[in-house]
Design a protein around this motif. Structure first.
Motif, PDB file in Angstrom:
ATOM      1  N   GLU A 111      -2.578  -1.382   6.592  1.00 10.65           N
ATOM      2  CA  GLU A 111      -2.211  -1.367   5.177  1.00 10.65           C
ATOM      3  C   GLU A 111      -3.454  -1.381   4.299  1.00 10.65           C
ATOM      4  O   GLU A 111      -3.539  -0.660   3.297  1.00 10.65           O
ATOM      5  CB  GLU A 111      -1.295  -2.549   4.847  1.00 10.65           C
ATOM      6  CG  GLU A 111       0.101  -2.413   5.425  1.00 10.65           C
ATOM      7  CD  GLU A 111       1.074  -3.396   4.790  1.00 10.65           C
ATOM      8  OE1 GLU A 111       0.734  -3.975   3.736  1.00 10.65           O
ATOM      9  OE2 GLU A 111       2.165  -3.586   5.364  1.00 10.65           O
ATOM     10  N   TYR A 144       5.811   5.016   6.493  1.00 12.90           N
ATOM     11  CA  TYR A 144       7.142   5.120   5.898  1.00 12.90           C
ATOM     12  C   TYR A 144       7.201   4.471   4.511  1.00 12.90           C
ATOM     13  O   TYR A 144       8.109   4.779   3.742  1.00 12.90           O
ATOM     14  CB  TYR A 144       8.179   4.442   6.795  1.00 12.90           C
ATOM     15  CG  TYR A 144       8.368   5.071   8.156  1.00 12.90           C
ATOM     16  CD1 TYR A 144       9.137   6.211   8.318  1.00 12.90           C
ATOM     17  CD2 TYR A 144       7.780   4.499   9.282  1.00 12.90           C
ATOM     18  CE1 TYR A 144       9.324   6.783   9.573  1.00 12.90           C
ATOM     19  CE2 TYR A 144       7.961   5.056  10.545  1.00 12.90           C
ATOM     20  CZ  TYR A 144       8.735   6.208  10.684  1.00 12.90           C
ATOM     21  OH  TYR A 144       8.912   6.761  11.921  1.00 12.90           O
ATOM     22  N   GLU A 145       6.260   3.577   4.226  1.00 13.45           N
ATOM     23  CA  GLU A 145       6.376   2.723   3.045  1.00 13.45           C
ATOM     24  C   GLU A 145       5.306   2.962   1.980  1.00 13.45           C
ATOM     25  O   GLU A 145       5.497   2.558   0.829  1.00 13.45           O
ATOM     26  CB  GLU A 145       6.299   1.244   3.484  1.00 13.45           C
ATOM     27  CG  GLU A 145       7.304   0.872   4.571  1.00 13.45           C
ATOM     28  CD  GLU A 145       6.915  -0.401   5.304  1.00 13.45           C
ATOM     29  OE1 GLU A 145       5.820  -0.936   5.007  1.00 13.45           O
ATOM     30  OE2 GLU A 145       7.697  -0.853   6.160  1.00 13.45           O
TER      31      GLU A 145
END
Length: 470
Positions: free
Chosen positions: A203, A236-237
């Motif tokens: 992330e 996906y996010e």
């Protein structure tokens, strides 16, 4: 491909032991344990490596070139990393060297048409704890409020540089001093497993540079690798972060994605992870409405054609790709303008402008390409008007071949009504100049035969006069 890669990779790690991923102690693979030879390395890259070595600096071939050479692939670029700072690199190569970049300071060393990119070792650090950028300085590193890395000009050693690399498979170093390969991150083990793995927290790394998300897609498709679970999950996010990337950089990344020789696989992966919408939002909207229809078939056929040309060593034109991607959005917009009362020609021009301008908000399109896109589209409506001298004028148009190929693309995916037109232009191109004239005149003759006769003037009808005195 995966079987070949794993077979080759197993050779490199055989007998070397297995270092844990991200071990601070690097694994050094000596020359007799790997298959890279200097004869496989571009001569210009060797000149740079040896030039830096003679000047007393460390120099390594790094990244994708090392990975591809290990896998028996032909590298596209040969990048070099060194402990010399940009100004020192320029002092070594002088007129050949040009310093570029603000966010990442780099040196480009020119050898005719060849350009070798040379970077200085990046310093280590925790991006989450870096200051927010407020002013420009050459030797600094900072992130913006969203965590995106906006400046990275802190220099360090090879032990620190490794942590600034993106994926493990791109973090191998080839040492010109003893011809060994240095692996800090477990890259060889990941190659053996056939997986893409980000170095560091995924992330955080994606926030530093959102383009890493589409790079993960490109490398996975190119190498036939899977994306490791922790590296995959944020895809996906976090796609929305791509909106913060400059549209000029996104254009370059789109070309890398779809001119990689595996464009169809790239396309499917982008859609699977929900990233395609940030590259071509109008096309994504159309595909969402008609998943298995003509629009998707046209895109897939265009990508298939692009892959075949690249794999056979032929050139590709970015305009053709964008024309195919945006064809259906343009047609829908054109229908809206026709309903508003615009003429066919004005509706086409207005729709082309609308769609291209909207696309530019996602990926810039240089003017030379946007002009060609408009011409390819316009010619789709002009190719049917081929009687007499018109055929020769169309044939001499600089965008004729691209427009003809685009027409063939449309026919191939089901526009059977244009099959006869495509066949006619195919035959026309096979003829010599004299026969082409006769062939086009036959179209004129046929048109006259099928044309409805004009209503004759009634000789008994009284002619109106603008002169009231008559």
């Amino acid at each position: 491909m995966q079987r070949l890669i794993r077979k080759v990779a197993s050779f490199f790690v055989k007998g070397q032991g297995q270092s844990p991923i991200f071990n601070s102690e690097p694994k050094v693979v000596p020359r007799n344990k790997h298959n890279i030879s200097r004869g496989q390395i571009d001569k210009a890259a060797l000149d740079v490596l040896y030039g830096l070595k003679r000047a007393g600096y460390e120099a390594y071939l790094v990244g994708g070139a090392v990975r591809d050479l290990l896998l028996g692939l032909e590298p596209k670029d040969f990048d070099i990393v060194t402990n010399a700072e940009p100004e020192q690199i320029k002092a070594v190569f002088r007129q050949r060297c040009r310093l570029i970049g603000r966010r990442f300071r780099l040196a480009h060393v020119h050898f005719g048409r060849s350009v070798i990119e040379v970077a200085t070792f990046r310093g280590a650090g925790d991006a989450a704890k870096l200051p927010v950028a407020r002013k420009k300085t050459s030797h600094s590193r900072a992130v913006d409020a969203s965590g995106r890395l906006v400046r990275d000009n802190v220099y360090g050693s090879i032990d620190e540089d490794i942590w600034r690399r993106d994926f493990t498979v791109n973090s191998l170093y080839y040492n010109i001093r003893d011809f060994s390969i240095i692996d800090y991150s477990g890259a060889l083990e990941d190659i053996k497993k056939g997986q893409m793995r980000l170095i560091g927290d995924p992330e955080t790394r994606y926030r530093e540079d959102p383009v890493r998300m589409i790079r993960a897609i490109r490398f996975a498709a190119k190498l036939g690798f899977d994306i490791e679970a922790k590296t995959k999950k944020p895809l996906y996010e976090m796609g929305h972060l791509l909106k913060d990337v400059s549209n000029a950089r996104m254009f370059e990344e789109v070309l890398k994605l779809f001119h990689s020789g595996v464009a169809i696989d790239v396309f499917e992966k982008l859609r699977h992870f929900g990233l395609f919408t940030y590259l071509f939002p109008q096309t994504h909207h159309v595909l969402s409405e008609e998943e298995q229809g003509f629009p998707r078939m046209l895109v897939v056929e265009a990508l298939k054609s692009t892959d075949e040309r690249i794999q056979s060593g032929k050139g590709v034109n970015p305009s053709f790709l964008f024309a195919a991607m945006l064809w259906e959005p343009m047609l829908q917009r054109r229908e809206q303008h026709l309903a508003e009362g615009l003429t066919h020609q004005d509706a086409l021009y207005a729709a082309a402008n609308d769609v291209i301008e909207q696309q530019i908000s996602s990926t810039s399109i240089p003017k030379r390409f946007s002009t060609q896109i408009r011409e390819i589209w316009s010619l789709q409506f002009r190719l049917p008007r081929r009687a007499g001298a018109r055929a020769q004028r169309l044939f001499e148009h600089p965008r004729f071949r691209a427009a003809y190929d685009f027409l063939g693309l449309r026919v191939a995916v089901g526009e059977s009504s244009d099959q006869e037109l495509f066949d006619w232009w195919t035959e026309y191109q096979k003829k010599d100049a004299i026969d082409q004239v006769a062939f086009a005149n036959d179209v004129r003759s046929e048109a006259k035969k099928t044309r409805k006769p004009r209503r004759g003037r009634n000789p008994y009808r009284k002619r109106s006069s603008s002169n009231p005195a008559e």
